[in-house]
Design a protein around this motif. Sequence first.
Motif, short mmCIF file in Angstrom:
data_model
loop_
_atom_site.label_atom_id
_atom_site.label_comp_id
_atom_site.label_asym_id
_atom_site.label_seq_id
_atom_site.Cartn_x
_atom_site.Cartn_y
_atom_site.Cartn_z
N SER A 175 -4.47 -6.70 4.44
CA SER A 175 -3.56 -6.12 5.42
C SER A 175 -4.16 -6.20 6.83
N VAL A 217 0.84 -1.21 0.00
CA VAL A 217 0.00 0.00 0.00
C VAL A 217 0.87 1.25 0.00
N THR A 228 -7.81 -1.42 -3.97
CA THR A 228 -7.63 -0.75 -2.67
C THR A 228 -8.38 -1.49 -1.57
N GLY A 277 -6.68 -4.85 -0.89
CA GLY A 277 -5.40 -4.63 -0.21
C GLY A 277 -5.57 -4.30 1.26
N ASN A 278 -6.49 -3.42 1.56
CA ASN A 278 -6.73 -3.05 2.95
C ASN A 278 -7.31 -4.21 3.75
N GLU A 288 1.16 4.09 -3.08
CA GLU A 288 0.97 5.54 -2.97
C GLU A 288 2.14 6.31 -3.57
#
Length: 422
Positions: free
Chosen positions: A301, A237, A294, A297-298, A241
């Motif tokens: 995680s 992540v 996104t 991924g979150n 960014e």
Amino acid sequence: MTAADLARLQFAATTGIHWLFVVLTMGLVPLVAALHTRAAYTRDPARRAVRERMTRFWGQLYVINYAVGIATGLVMEFQFGLNWSGLSKYAGNVFGAPLALETLIAFFAESTFLGMWIFGWGRLRTGVHVTLIWLVALTAYASAYWIMVANGFMQHPVGHQVRDGVAYLTDFGAQLTNPSALVALGHVALGALTTGGVFVAGISAWHFARGTGEPELFRGSLRLGVWVSMLASFFVVVVGELQMPVLERTQPMKVAVLTGDGVAALQEQLVREHGPGDYVPWQDTLRISMDAMTLIGNTVSTVTLVAVILLRKDRLVRWRPLAYLMTAMIPLPFLASVAGWIVREVGRQPWLIYGELTVEDALSHVGTGALTVSCAVFIAVFLGLAVTNWTLITRFARRGPSATQLGTTDPAEPERPTVPSY
């Protein structure tokens, strides 16, 4: 569908399926190398035996994925000549070398080192054998680097000069250090490690929860997979960014579509610079893919962070729904990776080489009939290979280490220990 639509569909489908093999290969091989290193230098015979079985079990799943997946990679570069001759004519002088180096590394160096590792059990010195699997890992990532160098040029063309409508390489160093390649490579590598970690953790949790035997083996594998996926998913992540400033400089339209700000103004600017045309990529596809990447991924995680906390005293697998949740997460990193590639590739449309060569100009003069047939055949073959790969992986993963054939000798003969000779 037009010829351009068919050619794009064929390349998107074949590349997307091929990427499913690549991301698991890149994610698994460092873990197998780490396991082999730990096993090779463990002095306690009992622990060494367990860790060697871990290496062989995960190594066999890696070898299956590599062996089936390498067939899907053979046709990638052929498609440049079959359907995208305009791309080869315009930029073949620039990214021909990176693609050739990737082929040499992936299909010669990496395959050679892997073959020596597979057949080296009980025949090579411990240090030599361990070195071979690390060389496999190194060449896998070197192969990815050269692919990203070629792709980075298409995203942000640097280090070249256009003469008579053909691009010529003038600065190889600029191509090798292209930020569109380097930052993306870090993102890809971390995404692959996340995929490999979740894969190992998910299969280990399934075996542990079902009590299929060898708890020490799967406890160690579960710990490795959870820790790797937790760390990699956090940094993927962060590195993702880091790509935004690069995109703002090199592909402002992609950023504008993702943020929903300034699309009309950029469209007018690009019309003035490049002539009439629609320079806005598919907005819904781009935004949905970005949101999916996104969100996944979150989610990965967060779940892996909680899993690390629950590793203590086997809390993670004592409650079976949590263990099965880890197994159910296995497809998520693959989906996130494909969504990320969609963002990267669709976001630069209508350009094949950003700002210089459009998709329409790069298309070969091939009829829709021929493209329809080739598209259907390629996709069918690739889907067949993908189904074969995951059928084999699932079968051997469910059977566990007892069905592992990697590194074993003839059943009629006693298994020979590693000897210090070649």
